[in-house]
Design an enzyme around this catalytic site. Sequence first.
Site, PDB file in Angstrom:
ATOM      1  CB  CYS A  88       9.201  -2.832   6.461  1.00 33.04           C
ATOM      2  SG  CYS A  88      10.277  -2.682   7.856  1.00 33.04           S
ATOM      3  CG  HIS A 196      11.983  -0.172   3.641  1.00 30.71           C
ATOM      4  ND1 HIS A 196      11.165   0.375   4.023  1.00 30.71           N
ATOM      5  CD2 HIS A 196      12.612  -0.584   4.931  1.00 30.71           C
ATOM      6  CE1 HIS A 196      10.837   0.315   5.454  1.00 30.71           C
ATOM      7  NE2 HIS A 196      11.982  -0.059   5.694  1.00 30.71           N
ATOM      8  CD  GLU A 198      10.092   2.176   0.844  1.00 30.81           C
ATOM      9  OE1 GLU A 198      10.253   2.376   2.191  1.00 30.81           O
ATOM     10  OE2 GLU A 198       9.583   1.105   0.379  1.00 30.81           O
TER      11      GLU A 198
END
Length: 218
Positions: A88, A196, A198
């Site tokens: 990001c 992202h 994650e």
Amino acid sequence: MDTTGTGQRGASIVVVDYGLGNLRSVTRGLERASADVSIVGDPGALDDADGIVLPGVGAFGDGMENAGPFRDALTDAADEGRPLFGICLGMQMLLSSSEEADHEGQGDARGLDLIPGRNVRFTGTVKVPHMGWNELAVTRDHPLVGGVDGEYAYFVHSYYAAPDDPGHVVAETDYGERFPAVVANDAGNVFGTQFHPEKSGATGLRILRNFVDYCADQ
């Protein structure tokens, strides 16, 4: 999508703590991908890592100011050919500069300049920030994106990377206009995702496993 990638154990990954970023969620994701992970606030701790993650949430100018002590260590690692993964804001910081710094009255904040280019704001009538799930279209081969073409990832951003060389774009996404979702340098060891991983479920885990495997193979 097949998410059975091994994530070779033994890859030592450091997550750079410069005061901005989802450190815990990134760390948990990397641990699920079988990495040996450390969060580090000392530039010297990058020296022995197999791979480096530069996370980030927030404004470009603030990110570059906070990460200032890491600039030389990150540049040295990239020059040595070690994997450097920006996420990001961390990806945007890999570029040379950003319109965001100008818009925030921060002047011409300098990026790491590891991938020449500038971060630009979405134009047109689309709602900003771009927030939610969107499809990835892989445009060239890179170890990071194996098995994710046509899959969906989670985005939250108002600016996106615009590399000077279109060949540095690895994957694109459409949000009123086509924009780079994944970029990489010529050597392939410096790369980033605008989304992202994650927070991107099975797709994100596959990308993190690809990253860990890439680091273990270097």
